[in-house]
Write an enzyme that holds these catalytic residues in place. Structure first.
Site, mmCIF file in Angstrom:
data_model
loop_
_atom_site.group_PDB
_atom_site.id
_atom_site.type_symbol
_atom_site.label_atom_id
_atom_site.label_comp_id
_atom_site.label_asym_id
_atom_site.label_seq_id
_atom_site.Cartn_x
_atom_site.Cartn_y
_atom_site.Cartn_z
ATOM 1 N N GLU A 146 0.674 -1.030 0.350
ATOM 2 C CA GLU A 146 0.107 -0.195 -0.158
ATOM 3 C C GLU A 146 0.923 1.124 0.781
ATOM 4 O O GLU A 146 2.530 1.317 0.495
ATOM 5 C CB GLU A 146 -0.793 0.041 1.653
ATOM 6 C CG GLU A 146 -1.769 1.280 1.321
ATOM 7 C CD GLU A 146 -2.864 1.590 0.323
ATOM 8 O OE1 GLU A 146 -2.688 1.254 -1.006
ATOM 9 O OE2 GLU A 146 -3.839 1.277 1.128
ATOM 10 N N ASP A 147 0.038 2.173 -0.719
ATOM 11 C CA ASP A 147 1.237 3.720 -0.094
ATOM 12 C C ASP A 147 0.735 4.658 0.885
ATOM 13 O O ASP A 147 2.069 4.736 1.237
ATOM 14 C CB ASP A 147 0.811 4.600 -1.406
ATOM 15 C CG ASP A 147 -1.302 4.700 -1.772
ATOM 16 O OD1 ASP A 147 -0.953 4.677 -1.269
ATOM 17 O OD2 ASP A 147 -1.214 5.681 -2.299
ATOM 18 N N ASP B 278 -4.070 5.772 6.222
ATOM 19 C CA ASP B 278 -4.225 7.116 6.639
ATOM 20 C C ASP B 278 -5.242 7.040 7.838
ATOM 21 O O ASP B 278 -4.123 6.633 9.464
ATOM 22 C CB ASP B 278 -4.649 7.881 6.229
ATOM 23 C CG ASP B 278 -5.321 9.178 5.997
ATOM 24 O OD1 ASP B 278 -5.652 9.747 7.099
ATOM 25 O OD2 ASP B 278 -4.783 10.173 5.431
ATOM 26 N N PHE C 132 -1.705 16.298 3.297
ATOM 27 C CA PHE C 132 -1.761 15.725 2.198
ATOM 28 C C PHE C 132 -0.577 15.720 0.670
ATOM 29 O O PHE C 132 -0.406 16.585 0.669
ATOM 30 C CB PHE C 132 -3.126 16.142 0.984
ATOM 31 C CG PHE C 132 -3.739 15.541 0.299
ATOM 32 C CD1 PHE C 132 -4.713 14.598 0.811
ATOM 33 C CD2 PHE C 132 -3.528 15.667 -0.848
ATOM 34 C CE1 PHE C 132 -4.842 13.842 0.152
ATOM 35 C CE2 PHE C 132 -3.980 14.453 -2.096
ATOM 36 C CZ PHE C 132 -4.792 13.304 -1.501
ATOM 37 N N ARG D 269 0.105 11.728 -10.267
ATOM 38 C CA ARG D 269 1.631 10.682 -9.796
ATOM 39 C C ARG D 269 2.684 10.617 -10.298
ATOM 40 O O ARG D 269 3.490 9.516 -10.546
ATOM 41 C CB ARG D 269 0.053 9.717 -10.662
ATOM 42 C CG ARG D 269 -0.855 10.090 -9.757
ATOM 43 C CD ARG D 269 -2.081 8.362 -10.083
ATOM 44 N NE ARG D 269 -3.239 7.735 -9.887
ATOM 45 C CZ ARG D 269 -4.490 7.281 -8.963
ATOM 46 N NH1 ARG D 269 -2.718 7.417 -7.697
ATOM 47 N NH2 ARG D 269 -4.753 7.141 -8.901
#
Ligand code: HPA
Ligand code: MG
Length: 218
Positions: free
Chosen positions: A133-134, A137, A186, A199
């Site tokens: 996973e990136d 959160d 963010f 991206r």
């Protein structure tokens, strides 16, 4: 992973100026700072691959969580392929790609929708899964995804996330292998997006107000 083993990215310690690195001209005004330069990401990916291989026993099904996880997944798999365990064995890998969407509604804590068919999920039985996973959160999506995957009785599930966000909205979930803990801002780049933009940026950056407005959904 024990938090002492990940890199805590605080703005005081990681204070890169935008002029220090190359930012694509089309994003120059859209990021306010560089949080993690691409080269540092790559060095950390090397270490995470080492930790994963050291603790692996047998073949891995490496599951890429799309879309944000694709860059970390690609770079991680590239390193793992070249490594061997302490006993000198390379690790056989098979690759899986999962699109995960979270649905939140009024009454429930939300549900995740996974792009795999029932037959594809049944293939997980008895396998060692590595979820890539990136970012974690709130942790809600990952907790739901793990609940779902466990139903198919894999022999083990490990999770690696390049980033974990330090936020009071967190449900406390901590993955097995974490690259960096980041402030509650963010972030974009290295496949992390804002409305599908950014991206194509190599560094992990904090989005600027200009960027948020420019790429806001209508
Ligand atoms: N950036 C991009 N995608 C995300 C983030 C973020 O900070 N948090 C959750 N998904
Ligand atoms: Mg993601």
């Amino acid at each position: 992973m024990d938090p002492s083993k990940w890199i805590d990215v605080t703005p005081e310690k990681f204070n890169y100026h935008l002029d220090h690195f190359v930012i694509p001209t089309h994003y120059e005004k859209d990021v306010s700072s560089i949080l993690i330069p691409h080269g540092v990401i790559m060095d950390r990916v090397n270490k995470l691959a080492r930790l994963i291989v050291d603790e692996s026993n047998g073949p891995l099904v490496v599951c890429c969580i799309l879309k944000g996880g694709h860059q970390y997944f690609a770079d991680l798999v590239n390193v793992i392929k070249k490594l061997t365990t302490k006993s000198g064995n390379s690790v056989p890998l098979s690759l899986e790609f999962i699109r995960v969407k979270s649905y939140h509604n009024d009454q429930s804590t939300g549900e995740v929708k996974v792009s795999l068919t029932e037959d594809e999920c049944k293939e997980f039985k008895g396998k060692n899964l590595l979820i890539v996973e990136d970012i974690i959160d709130t942790g809600a999506t990952m907790v739901k995804l793990l609940e779902k995957l466990r139903q198919y009785e894999p022999s083990s599930i490990k999770v690696t996330s390049l980033l974990i966000k330090k936020t009071d909205r967190s449900n406390g979930y901590i993955p097995d292998y974490v690259g960096f803990a980041i402030p509650d801002a963010f972030v974009v780049g290295y496949a992390l997006d804002y409305n599908e933009y950014f991206r194509d940026l190599d560094h992990i950056c904090v989005i600027s107000e200009h960027g948020k407005e420019r790429y806001a959904n209508p």
